[in-house]
Design an enzyme around this catalytic site. Sequence first.
Site, PDB file in Angstrom:
ATOM      1  N   ASP A 185       0.842  -1.205   0.000  1.00  0.00           N
ATOM      2  CA  ASP A 185       0.000   0.000   0.000  1.00  0.00           C
ATOM      3  C   ASP A 185       0.881   1.261   0.000  1.00  0.00           C
ATOM      4  O   ASP A 185       1.928   1.288   0.664  1.00  0.00           O
ATOM      5  CB  ASP A 185      -0.867  -0.043   1.270  1.00  0.00           C
ATOM      6  N   HIS A 186       0.460   2.287  -0.717  1.00  0.00           N
ATOM      7  CA  HIS A 186       1.138   3.592  -0.705  1.00  0.00           C
ATOM      8  C   HIS A 186       2.649   3.514  -0.917  1.00  0.00           C
ATOM      9  O   HIS A 186       3.428   4.174  -0.209  1.00  0.00           O
ATOM     10  CB  HIS A 186       0.858   4.355   0.603  1.00  0.00           C
ATOM     11  N   GLY A 242      -7.455   8.650   8.342  1.00  0.00           N
ATOM     12  CA  GLY A 242      -7.499   8.837   9.794  1.00  0.00           C
ATOM     13  C   GLY A 242      -8.853   9.354  10.236  1.00  0.00           C
ATOM     14  O   GLY A 242      -9.805   9.394   9.453  1.00  0.00           O
ATOM     15  N   HIS A 300      -9.841   5.409  -0.400  1.00  0.00           N
ATOM     16  CA  HIS A 300      -9.036   5.285   0.828  1.00  0.00           C
ATOM     17  C   HIS A 300      -9.758   6.021   1.949  1.00  0.00           C
ATOM     18  O   HIS A 300     -10.641   6.840   1.697  1.00  0.00           O
ATOM     19  CB  HIS A 300      -7.655   5.910   0.616  1.00  0.00           C
ATOM     20  N   GLY A 301      -9.303   5.765   3.179  1.00  0.00           N
ATOM     21  CA  GLY A 301      -9.837   6.526   4.313  1.00  0.00           C
ATOM     22  C   GLY A 301     -11.217   6.080   4.740  1.00  0.00           C
ATOM     23  O   GLY A 301     -12.065   6.908   5.089  1.00  0.00           O
ATOM     24  N   ALA A 302     -11.450   4.763   4.760  1.00  0.00           N
ATOM     25  CA  ALA A 302     -12.805   4.289   5.064  1.00  0.00           C
ATOM     26  C   ALA A 302     -13.104   4.204   6.561  1.00  0.00           C
ATOM     27  O   ALA A 302     -14.232   3.926   6.935  1.00  0.00           O
ATOM     28  CB  ALA A 302     -13.039   2.927   4.408  1.00  0.00           C
ATOM     29  N   SER A 303     -12.104   4.474   7.416  1.00  0.00           N
ATOM     30  CA  SER A 303     -12.385   4.396   8.862  1.00  0.00           C
ATOM     31  C   SER A 303     -13.405   5.444   9.299  1.00  0.00           C
ATOM     32  O   SER A 303     -14.261   5.167  10.133  1.00  0.00           O
ATOM     33  CB  SER A 303     -11.100   4.608   9.671  1.00  0.00           C
ATOM     34  N   THR A 330      -6.953   3.071  10.206  1.00  0.00           N
ATOM     35  CA  THR A 330      -7.090   3.680  11.538  1.00  0.00           C
ATOM     36  C   THR A 330      -7.992   2.860  12.466  1.00  0.00           C
ATOM     37  O   THR A 330      -7.666   2.646  13.635  1.00  0.00           O
ATOM     38  CB  THR A 330      -7.658   5.105  11.383  1.00  0.00           C
TER      39      THR A 330
END
Length: 279
Positions: free
Chosen positions: A80-81, A176, A203-206, A228
């Site tokens: 990832d990334h 995050g 991305h960023g599904a938290s 996160t």
Amino acid sequence: MRSEVGELLHQARSEGYAVGAFNVYTLEGVRAVVAAAEEEESPVILQVLPSALRLQGRALLVACLAAAEDAAVPVAVQLDHAGSLEDIRMALEAGVRSVMADGSRLPFEDNVAFTRAAVEMVRAFAGTVEGELGRIAGREEGEEQEGELTDPEEAAAFVAATDVDALAVCIGNVHGRPPRPVHLDFGRLRAIRAKVQVPLVLHGASGLPEDDVHRAIDLGICKLNVNTQLQEACLQSMRGALCGGGGVDLPGLLRHASESMRASVRSKLRLFRSPGCPR
Ligand code: 13P
């Protein structure tokens, strides 16, 4: 059973769900993600960040690949990334065949050049690449960064120039826990979808509200990344055990942390409509 990201995304797209991709740092994380996917009879992606590679070395990739082989459900492993070709080569040599090449901090032309080089390297190993255009706001690999939304026209040009297999888009999503509520730009997502044929990734599904997750899936997102929330589950469990006053041993501490992450992964897989999809 070992699978690859490309295969999982195409199936998710044709069946209207999103595959959950979860970042892991330790064996407990690997075990938690695979056990949750088996319980939900769902495919899943194990993801390793360069920071986790720095921490654990290639052993973490090898552990992910072994867990994927042994799993009762399809499991893919993705770097990832990745911001450097060295990390990508290391992952490929360890046996990983799915890579996210992240040139999103670079100007457009440089992002194209980096991603194109990554595609060439990964294709030599018959693997697939996820690129990113725009920039996801929030904390990534320990650094705060400003967001930049994906332009639909540029997205089409980026995919054509790089030949990526999937595209991570920035439509207001944040890495995050966001300081204020996230508002996804669904009009932008629709416009990107109309111009880009490869599977789209968020991305960023938290920190995303449930309704937004479902709407994003309905508009063509077929992979959702979670980091996160898993870290929080692990840390909360450890804090609880260590501050609880009772005696605590290391195996017990790690087992509880793994169980707590497993519950967290299960809830996300259900939210992504992934559970029970045909294998
Ligand atoms: P979160 O940390 O917001 O879950 O995002 C994870 C991610 O997008 C990893 O690539």
